[in-house]
Design a protein around this motif. Structure first.
Motif, PDB file in Angstrom:
ATOM      1  N   GLY A 256      11.080   0.545 -18.213  1.00 37.10           N
ATOM      2  CA  GLY A 256       9.875   1.373 -18.269  1.00 37.10           C
ATOM      3  C   GLY A 256       8.640   0.583 -17.858  1.00 37.10           C
ATOM      4  N   PHE A 257       7.482   1.182 -18.083  1.00 40.35           N
ATOM      5  CA  PHE A 257       6.220   0.570 -17.658  1.00 40.35           C
ATOM      6  C   PHE A 257       5.586  -0.202 -18.815  1.00 40.35           C
ATOM      7  N   CYS A 258       4.686  -1.127 -18.478  1.00 40.50           N
ATOM      8  CA  CYS A 258       3.939  -1.843 -19.522  1.00 40.50           C
ATOM      9  C   CYS A 258       2.988  -0.844 -20.198  1.00 40.50           C
ATOM     10  N   GLN A 259       2.412  -1.251 -21.322  1.00 43.25           N
ATOM     11  CA  GLN A 259       1.554  -0.321 -22.070  1.00 43.25           C
ATOM     12  C   GLN A 259       0.347   0.134 -21.262  1.00 43.25           C
ATOM     13  N   LYS A 260      -0.236  -0.819 -20.522  1.00 44.16           N
ATOM     14  CA  LYS A 260      -1.426  -0.490 -19.729  1.00 44.16           C
ATOM     15  C   LYS A 260      -1.104   0.629 -18.730  1.00 44.16           C
ATOM     16  N   HIS A 261       0.000   0.466 -18.009  1.00 41.05           N
ATOM     17  CA  HIS A 261       0.343   1.474 -17.004  1.00 41.05           C
ATOM     18  C   HIS A 261       0.954   2.724 -17.631  1.00 41.05           C
ATOM     19  N   ALA A 262       1.515   2.589 -18.822  1.00 40.10           N
ATOM     20  CA  ALA A 262       1.988   3.778 -19.537  1.00 40.10           C
ATOM     21  C   ALA A 262       0.797   4.684 -19.852  1.00 40.10           C
ATOM     22  N   ARG A 263      -0.331   4.051 -20.210  1.00 41.17           N
ATOM     23  CA  ARG A 263      -1.536   4.845 -20.508  1.00 41.17           C
ATOM     24  C   ARG A 263      -2.019   5.578 -19.256  1.00 41.17           C
ATOM     25  N   VAL A 264      -1.984   4.877 -18.115  1.00 45.62           N
ATOM     26  CA  VAL A 264      -2.407   5.527 -16.856  1.00 45.62           C
ATOM     27  C   VAL A 264      -1.446   6.684 -16.542  1.00 45.62           C
ATOM     28  N   LEU A 265      -0.167   6.440 -16.775  1.00 44.41           N
ATOM     29  CA  LEU A 265       0.854   7.458 -16.503  1.00 44.41           C
ATOM     30  C   LEU A 265       0.595   8.722 -17.330  1.00 44.41           C
ATOM     31  N   ILE A 266       0.163   8.533 -18.558  1.00 42.36           N
ATOM     32  CA  ILE A 266      -0.161   9.686 -19.413  1.00 42.36           C
ATOM     33  C   ILE A 266      -1.386  10.416 -18.851  1.00 42.36           C
ATOM     34  N   GLU A 267      -2.380   9.628 -18.413  1.00 41.51           N
ATOM     35  CA  GLU A 267      -3.617  10.235 -17.871  1.00 41.51           C
ATOM     36  C   GLU A 267      -3.339  11.094 -16.642  1.00 41.51           C
ATOM     37  N   LEU A 268      -2.308  10.728 -15.887  1.00 43.23           N
ATOM     38  CA  LEU A 268      -2.047  11.436 -14.623  1.00 43.23           C
ATOM     39  C   LEU A 268      -1.379  12.806 -14.845  1.00 43.23           C
ATOM     40  N   ILE A 269      -0.939  13.050 -16.078  1.00 39.15           N
ATOM     41  CA  ILE A 269      -0.378  14.345 -16.490  1.00 39.15           C
ATOM     42  C   ILE A 269       0.569  14.953 -15.443  1.00 39.15           C
ATOM     43  N   ASP A 270       1.748  14.380 -15.358  1.00 38.03           N
ATOM     44  CA  ASP A 270       2.790  14.928 -14.479  1.00 38.03           C
ATOM     45  C   ASP A 270       4.104  14.900 -15.261  1.00 38.03           C
ATOM     46  N   PRO A 271       4.271  15.854 -16.195  1.00 38.84           N
ATOM     47  CA  PRO A 271       5.421  15.813 -17.111  1.00 38.84           C
ATOM     48  C   PRO A 271       6.770  15.723 -16.392  1.00 38.84           C
ATOM     49  N   LEU A 272       6.970  16.562 -15.373  1.00 46.64           N
ATOM     50  CA  LEU A 272       8.266  16.570 -14.679  1.00 46.64           C
ATOM     51  C   LEU A 272       8.498  15.247 -13.952  1.00 46.64           C
ATOM     52  N   GLY A 273       7.458  14.776 -13.255  1.00 46.94           N
ATOM     53  CA  GLY A 273       7.571  13.519 -12.512  1.00 46.94           C
ATOM     54  C   GLY A 273       7.937  12.357 -13.428  1.00 46.94           C
ATOM     55  N   VAL A 274       7.288  12.294 -14.569  1.00 42.98           N
ATOM     56  CA  VAL A 274       7.546  11.206 -15.513  1.00 42.98           C
ATOM     57  C   VAL A 274       8.970  11.308 -16.060  1.00 42.98           C
ATOM     58  N   ALA A 275       9.402  12.534 -16.364  1.00 42.32           N
ATOM     59  CA  ALA A 275      10.765  12.734 -16.884  1.00 42.32           C
ATOM     60  C   ALA A 275      11.792  12.282 -15.856  1.00 42.32           C
ATOM     61  N   LEU A 276      11.589  12.662 -14.593  1.00 39.42           N
ATOM     62  CA  LEU A 276      12.538  12.281 -13.530  1.00 39.42           C
ATOM     63  C   LEU A 276      12.543  10.766 -13.311  1.00 39.42           C
ATOM     64  N   LEU A 277      11.361  10.191 -13.377  1.00 37.50           N
ATOM     65  CA  LEU A 277      11.221   8.752 -13.123  1.00 37.50           C
ATOM     66  C   LEU A 277      11.975   7.919 -14.174  1.00 37.50           C
ATOM     67  N   HIS A 278      12.091   8.458 -15.377  1.00 36.77           N
ATOM     68  CA  HIS A 278      12.756   7.726 -16.468  1.00 36.77           C
ATOM     69  C   HIS A 278      14.243   8.077 -16.587  1.00 36.77           C
ATOM     70  N   GLU A 279      14.725   8.971 -15.738  1.00 36.28           N
ATOM     71  CA  GLU A 279      16.093   9.485 -15.899  1.00 36.28           C
ATOM     72  C   GLU A 279      17.151   8.384 -15.829  1.00 36.28           C
ATOM     73  N   THR A 280      17.055   7.541 -14.791  1.00 39.74           N
ATOM     74  CA  THR A 280      18.052   6.471 -14.620  1.00 39.74           C
ATOM     75  C   THR A 280      18.036   5.526 -15.817  1.00 39.74           C
ATOM     76  N   LEU A 281      16.838   5.163 -16.258  1.00 43.19           N
ATOM     77  CA  LEU A 281      16.693   4.268 -17.411  1.00 43.19           C
ATOM     78  C   LEU A 281      17.326   4.880 -18.656  1.00 43.19           C
ATOM     79  N   LEU A 282      17.054   6.156 -18.884  1.00 44.75           N
ATOM     80  CA  LEU A 282      17.596   6.827 -20.072  1.00 44.75           C
ATOM     81  C   LEU A 282      19.115   6.893 -20.029  1.00 44.75           C
ATOM     82  N   LEU A 283      19.658   7.251 -18.865  1.00 42.44           N
ATOM     83  CA  LEU A 283      21.117   7.344 -18.734  1.00 42.44           C
ATOM     84  C   LEU A 283      21.773   5.980 -18.943  1.00 42.44           C
ATOM     85  N   GLU A 284      21.104   4.956 -18.387  1.00 40.37           N
ATOM     86  CA  GLU A 284      21.657   3.606 -18.459  1.00 40.37           C
ATOM     87  C   GLU A 284      21.716   3.087 -19.897  1.00 40.37           C
TER      88      GLU A 284
END
Ligand SMILES: [Zn+2]
Ligand SMILES: [Zn+2]
Length: 218
Positions: free
Chosen positions: A56-84
């Protein structure tokens, strides 16, 4: 001496803002990476692998990721990590990440590039005037610049610029503290004091990527 080209003039443009140009570069590069990734690469296996390797991302960039408000994009981006990790054993689950945050890696590349622009064009009048005048480079980034050159003349000039900034902060911090500690008799003076030296001290010693205070004038 470097060649005066568009990246140089873009860099000179960033010197006009009252914040560290390198902190600003790092902040905007990290944000740009996340925006582009969300826009174009959420299904890209290579990008997903990078996110998985970094856990996943560091805390600083996790905060930016939240600010960008793209729920589907974030879910897809974490899919491989979650499955792994869903069926991982302890060693893998609790082991250190195998890579740094991908947004941090991209921002680091942007930092190296902008440091090279300053160092390669060190004798250009815009750079010299900035370093001798209103430099807002933070101490961590003065250190970074110093780590990337062996030229004694440049090192001495960077040190002189940093010392000048420190002396200015020191004098203003002292004056600020004196006014704050003034007795009731001199209280009227306080009304005229609006000094941001405390913010500038934090920004100078720690670096500060959030530019929300950036437009405040001294
Ligand atoms: Zn900085
Ligand atoms: Zn990061």
């Amino acid at each position: 001496m470097g060649f005066r080209h568009t990246p140089f003039f873009n860099f000179v443009d960033t010197l006009k803002k009252p914040v560290c140009p390198f902190c600003r570069t790092v902040a905007s590069a990290g944000r740009r990476y996340l925006e582009t990734t969300l826009y174009e690469f959420v299904n890209d296996p290579k990008v997903r692998r990078q996110v998985a390797a970094a856990r996943g991302f560091c805390q600083k960039h996790a905060r930016v990721l939240i600010e960008l408000i793209d729920p589907l994009g974030v879910a897809l981006l974490h899919e491989t990590l979650l499955l792994e990790l869903a069926d991982a054993q302890e060693k893998e689950l609790f082991g250190a990440p195998k890579a740094h945050c991908p947004a941090c890696q991209y921002a680091e590349e942007a930092l190296v590039l902008s440091a090279s622009i300053l160092l390669d064009n060190f004798d250009e009048p815009e750079i010299q005037a900035y370093l001798a005048g209103q430099s807002r480079i933070c101490l961590p980034h003065y250190r970074f610049l110093a780590s990337r050159t062996k030229d004694k003349r440049i090192l001495a000039s960077l040190a002189q610029s940093a010392r000048q900034r420190i002396r200015d902060l020191s004098a203003r911090a002292r004056a600020f503290a004196e006014v704050q500690n003034a007795t009731a008799a001199s209280a009227p003076q306080r009304d005229n004091v609006s000094d941001l030296v405390w913010i500038e001290c934090i920004q100078f010693f720690s670096g500060y990527e959030d530019t929300s205070h950036g437009e405040l004038e001294r």
